[in-house]
Design a protein around this motif. Structure first.
Motif, PDB file in Angstrom:
ATOM      1  N   ALA A   1       0.653  -1.115   0.132  1.00 50.28           N
ATOM      2  CA  ALA A   1       0.004  -0.043  -0.103  1.00 50.28           C
ATOM      3  C   ALA A   1       0.759   1.130  -0.040  1.00 50.28           C
ATOM      4  CB  ALA A   1      -0.967  -0.058   1.271  1.00 50.28           C
ATOM      5  N   ILE A   2       1.874   1.296   0.761  1.00 51.15           N
ATOM      6  CA  ILE A   2       2.865   2.432   0.885  1.00 51.15           C
ATOM      7  C   ILE A   2       3.458   2.780  -0.494  1.00 51.15           C
ATOM      8  CG2 ILE A   2       4.963   3.246   1.708  1.00 51.15           C
ATOM      9  CD1 ILE A   2       4.274   1.989   4.502  1.00 51.15           C
ATOM     10  N   ALA A   3       3.830   1.423  -1.122  1.00 51.41           N
ATOM     11  CA  ALA A   3       4.347   1.794  -2.600  1.00 51.41           C
ATOM     12  C   ALA A   3       3.534   2.356  -3.375  1.00 51.41           C
ATOM     13  CB  ALA A   3       4.912   0.305  -2.717  1.00 51.41           C
ATOM     14  N   GLY A   4       2.198   1.720  -3.361  1.00 51.64           N
ATOM     15  CA  GLY A   4       1.197   2.337  -4.342  1.00 51.64           C
ATOM     16  C   GLY A   4       0.791   3.826  -4.271  1.00 51.64           C
ATOM     17  N   PHE A   5       0.488   4.284  -2.971  1.00 56.65           N
ATOM     18  CA  PHE A   5       0.199   5.480  -2.473  1.00 56.65           C
ATOM     19  C   PHE A   5       1.471   6.378  -2.807  1.00 56.65           C
ATOM     20  CE2 PHE A   5      -3.078   3.641   0.125  1.00 56.65           C
ATOM     21  CZ  PHE A   5      -4.145   4.202  -0.396  1.00 56.65           C
ATOM     22  N   GLY A   6       2.515   6.065  -2.695  1.00 58.25           N
ATOM     23  CA  GLY A   6       3.746   6.809  -2.997  1.00 58.25           C
ATOM     24  C   GLY A   6       3.672   7.438  -4.410  1.00 58.25           C
TER      25      GLY A   6
END
Length: 877
Positions: free
Chosen positions: A815-820
């Motif tokens: 999720a963090i990679a995506g929202f980044g």
């Protein structure tokens, strides 16, 4: 549910594909909207008053700014082109002229057929109507003078005959009386001709007439009269205002704006003396902004999916690597397809649901897949039940993991459902849509996910089945080793668990102090509501709006709706004029300085129909009812319809405003409203999109309302956990500790890094609760299972973090990679939304890593102490 899906995998997957494709097809029909009822409740008095105003006068104005020398515009053939454009925009194009103005299928013909424009008020039509009105009044006065001359001749002739004069003498005297009457009339005509420079019949092509009508002879050449500032703001600009009819659908509104844009670009209306057109106004900006953000999110979503896919590919070393992402897209397609099926539109808030839902759905799928992976791993190692097939193993894994995942999902949904308390409809819609999406994501993970894993583990020969089981188990084992057993992660977990075990009370006290600081500072976190700072500056309508403000001093309009049984009364008009003068002076406007840096400027209003009694006049009291009725009867409907309804029950007092944030706008509106004291029997209230937007912005940005929402969300989570755990308070409250602390930590970090909230991200406080709940419940329940298996608190924590903690880290990292990716957007609103979401995700993970072990250690110590006091035979929970 999962066991049944595992036994019929092909049927379940076929059904999932059909639902996914159907949902995607329906979702593609969704159209973004920024209608007023998405940010203000349709039951509110402000909304109802604004809709009444729209029905009477049309919706918010679309502005066509005509840039260039005003003298060159109105004193040349360009004024005829401007008049033609205004006629085209209003849909009033004669059939004989239609072929020369783009044809029946051109913009002018389409606008005429659509009949979606209520009124067009512009310089060309103003001058043309003024010429026609003066000509008609001259004709009427000429006829009246001729009738009066004839009456005077007859009266004098009869009087002379009565005195005994001869018929010749009497007729001579009568003709003299007639000539005197005509001479007096002609003297009045001379004065009027001198005033308007008339040498012949007035017309739009008469430069002397137009110059006398538009320009102020007492000021430098080319300076327009101040009382016509709403048409001629200065010597280098003119303004055309277009209002669409009320009650149009989003599609009709968008099409009308598109046709207006096409009409403005037609070569027939191109100015020949260096002038140009700029199209702007709130309806144009909202339509372009909504389209721009939707398009940007579509592109960013593709990038998000690619990044998430790459992250999952790195984490899961075997097959199926991308199953969680596929399940997330399935859940999103069904959710937004359902939104389309019920006839809803895509608001700014519901657009923000998409990345959040994808992140949560990936988490549910990873958690369920990790449970199945562990089961297959044990089976491959020979620790499981011999002879068990893939469906049985999946059913067993679901029986162990699904209740916990469902409980976490239900608690997260309850946190989001608290958004129903918001007064803003699109925020309520955000909460409802996300709750529905959470349910659909859980169902997809437990059915389609189970079916996909079952299909991957099936085969003909036992050795093939065993090999596929081993592959599925090794995929999860590889992910766990990558995330939980690499040196860096082991070091971090060792330190975090070591501190939590040795000094749990101190960890929670420090965490609580930081959280309390964050809650306090959250009241000082800025919410950016200035639209010009949140959207791409490349938007053509926004560039035009900035040019409009630089040129005219205003960027929008606030309307005061005055209503009563008959607002065309002298006392009402006197009050309107007095209020207009007072409020303009209060906010820095004067007829000498013009708009300049004034916060308010005059716009076309009812008092402007009465020359000498308008803004700044002290003679409004001299108006009589007869004068008002007479003026309104001779003024063309083209003028009067923009300021008073035909039944004389509603009138408008309009003000131009500068571009400003919604918080400043609300203060301005409050100050204007504080001095509203209309006459008895008359009501007055401020209406329009700026009023609705400012009210909605103040409600969304209210820090105390955000705090109330957080408290209500925590209470909702606690209630769900107490119900799910059958009243076991210790079991329910332990996972709440990191949830509570994470809300304060998130606020503290947002304040420290100075990332402002905006209308899209201000609702994401509930996201902290939802994510923290998800992670905390899953880990605390896994810790409880390990404790029941006989491990002590410390070892249970290590095993929980090595297994379920790895799944939490996998979903969090994905999720963090995506929202980044969102944080890289060129649209500040999306960029800040992505940054806030990244902070929320990170804080949720840290809260689980640091605070939950301390809470579980304290809870475990308390439980063991209680068991010892209760005596032998009692086991700690």
């Amino acid at each position: 549910m999962a066991g049944g899906a595992a036994r019929r995998p092909r049927l379940v997957l076929a059904l999932a594909v059909v639902l996914g494709l159907g949902g995607a097809a329906l979702a593609l029909r969704l159209r973004p909207t920024a209608a007023a009822n998405t940010f203000v409740s349709s039951s509110s008095s402000d909304y109802r008053a604004t809709q009444r105003f729209y029905r009477g006068f049309g919706e918010e104005p679309i502005a066509v700014l005509v840039k260039g020398s005003l003298q060159q515009l109105v004193l040349s053939s360009d004024v005829d082109r401007l008049l033609g454009l205004e006629g085209c925009l209003s849909g009033n194009v004669p059939a004989a002229s239609l072929a020369a103005e783009g044809g029946a299928n051109g913009p002018c013909g389409a606008l005429a057929r659509a009949k979606t424009v209520k009124v067009v008020f512009g310089p060309g039509t103003f001058i043309n109507e003024a010429a026609g009105q003066i000509d008609e009044q001259l004709s009427s006065q000429t006829r009246q003078a001729q009738a009066q001359a004839k009456q005077a001749e007859q009266a004098v002739t009869r009087a002379a005959l009565a005195r005994g004069l001869s018929p010749a003498q009497a007729h001579k005297l009568g003709r003299q009386a007639s000539r005197i009457t005509i001479v007096r009339f002609q003297e009045g005509l001379v004065k009027l001709a001198l005033q308007y420079g008339l040498t012949s019949q007035p017309s739009i092509d008469d430069a002397n007439f137009v110059s006398a009508l538009v320009f102020d002879s007492k000021k430098p050449a080319g300076t327009p009269k101040q009382r016509f500032a709403y048409l001629f703001p200065n010597r280098d600009a003119a303004l055309v205002s277009v209002r669409m009819k009320a009650g149009l659908s989003e599609a009709q509104r968008t099409r009308t704006i598109g046709l207006i844009r096409q009409a403005v670009e037609m070569p027939q209306w191109r100015l020949q003396h260096g002038g140009s057109y700029l199209l702007t106004g709130e309806p144009v900006i909202v339509a372009e902004l909504t389209s721009s953000i939707t398009h940007s999110i579509e592109l960013l979503l593709i990038a998000v999916l690619l990044v998430m896919a790459a992250t999952l590919g790195l984490i899961f070393l075997g097959s199926p690597r991308l199953l969680p992402l596929a399940l997330a897209m399935l859940a999103a397609a069904i959710t937004f397809g359902a939104l389309s099926a019920v006839g809803a539109s895509l608001t700014m808030a519901s657009i923000a649901v998409l990345p959040v839902l994808v992140g949560l759905a990936v988490d549910y799928a990873i958690q369920f897949q990790s449970r199945i992976g562990e089961t297959f791993e044990r089976q491959a190692e020979g620790a499981g039940e011999s002879g068990a097939g893939t469906p049985e193993l999946i059913a067993r894994a679901a029986a162990l993991g699904a209740p916990t995942i469902a409980t976490a999902g239900a608690a997260s949904a309850a946190a989001m459902l608290v958004l129903l308390l918001s007064p803003v409809p699109m925020v309520r819609g955000f909460g409802v849509l996300l709750c529905v999406g959470v349910v659909i994501a859980l169902v997809c993970a437990l059915t389609a996910g189970a079916a996909a894993l079952a299909l991957g583990g099936r085969g003909g020969e036992p050795r093939i089945v065993a090999a596929r089981m081993a592959a599925l188990g090794s995929a999860w084992r590889g992910a766990r080793e990558l995330l939980a057993e690499n040196p860096l992660t082991r070091l971090v977990m060792s330190v975090a668990l070591g501190v939590a075990v040795r000094r749990p009370g101190r960890v929670l006290c420090v965490g609580l102090a930081l959280a309390a600081l964050g809650w306090g500072l959250d009241t000082q976190t800025r919410v950016e509501t200035d639209i010009t700072k949140l959207v791409p500056h490349s938007l053509s309508s926004l560039e035009a709006l900035s040019a409009l403000e630089r040129t005219t001093g205003v960027g929008g309009e606030i309307d005061l709706m005055v209503s009563g049984r008959n607002v065309a009364e002298p006392a009402t008009i006197e009050w309107m004029s007095s209020y207009q003068s007072a409020v303009l002076a209060r906010f820095g406007y004067s007829s000498a300085r013009g708009c300049g840096k004034a916060r308010l400027c005059p716009a076309f209003s009812l008092p402007d129909l009465f020359p000498g009694h308008g803004t700044g006049s002290s003679t409004a009291s001299k108006l009589s009812a007869q004068t008002v009725r007479g003026m309104l009867s001779v003024i063309p409907p083209y003028f009067s319809q923009d300021v008073i309804t035909p039944d004389r029950r509603v009138a408008t007092l309009a003000f131009g405003i500068r571009l400003m944030g919604l918080d400043q706008q609300q203060r301005l509106i409050d100050e204007m409203g504080s001095s509203l004291h209309p006459p008895p029997g008359v009501s007055a209230r401020l209406v329009g999109l700026p009023v609705l937007a400012a009210r909605s912005g103040s409600q969304v940005a209210d820090p105390w309302r955000r705090l109330e929402t957080l408290l209500a969300g925590i209470a909702a989570v606690a209630l769900v956990l107490l119900l799910a755990f059958r009243g076991d308070r210790r079991r329910a409250l332990a996972p709440l500790v990191p949830i509570v602390l994470a809300t304060g930590w998130s606020a503290l970090i947002l304040f420290a890094v100075r990332v402002p909230l905006n209308p899209m991200s201000v609702t994401l406080g509930a996201l902290v609760i939802a994510l923290s709940t998800e992670f905390s419940v899953l880990l605390s329940e896994r810790h409880r299972q390990e404790r029941l298996a006989g491990y002590d608190t410390i070892e249970a924590l290590r095993r929980s973090y090595r297994r379920t903690g790895a799944a939490v880290a996998a979903s969090g990292a994905t999720a963090i990679a995506g929202f980044g990716v969102l944080a890289l957007s060129d649209i500040r609103m999306l960029r800040d939304f992505g940054l806030v979401t990244l902070i929320d995700l990170s804080v949720s993970l840290i809260g689980v890593l640091v605070a939950l072990p301390a809470a579980l250690v304290i809870a475990g110590t308390a439980a063991e102490g209680g068991a010892r006091r209760a005596g032998p035979g009692h086991e700690p929970a």
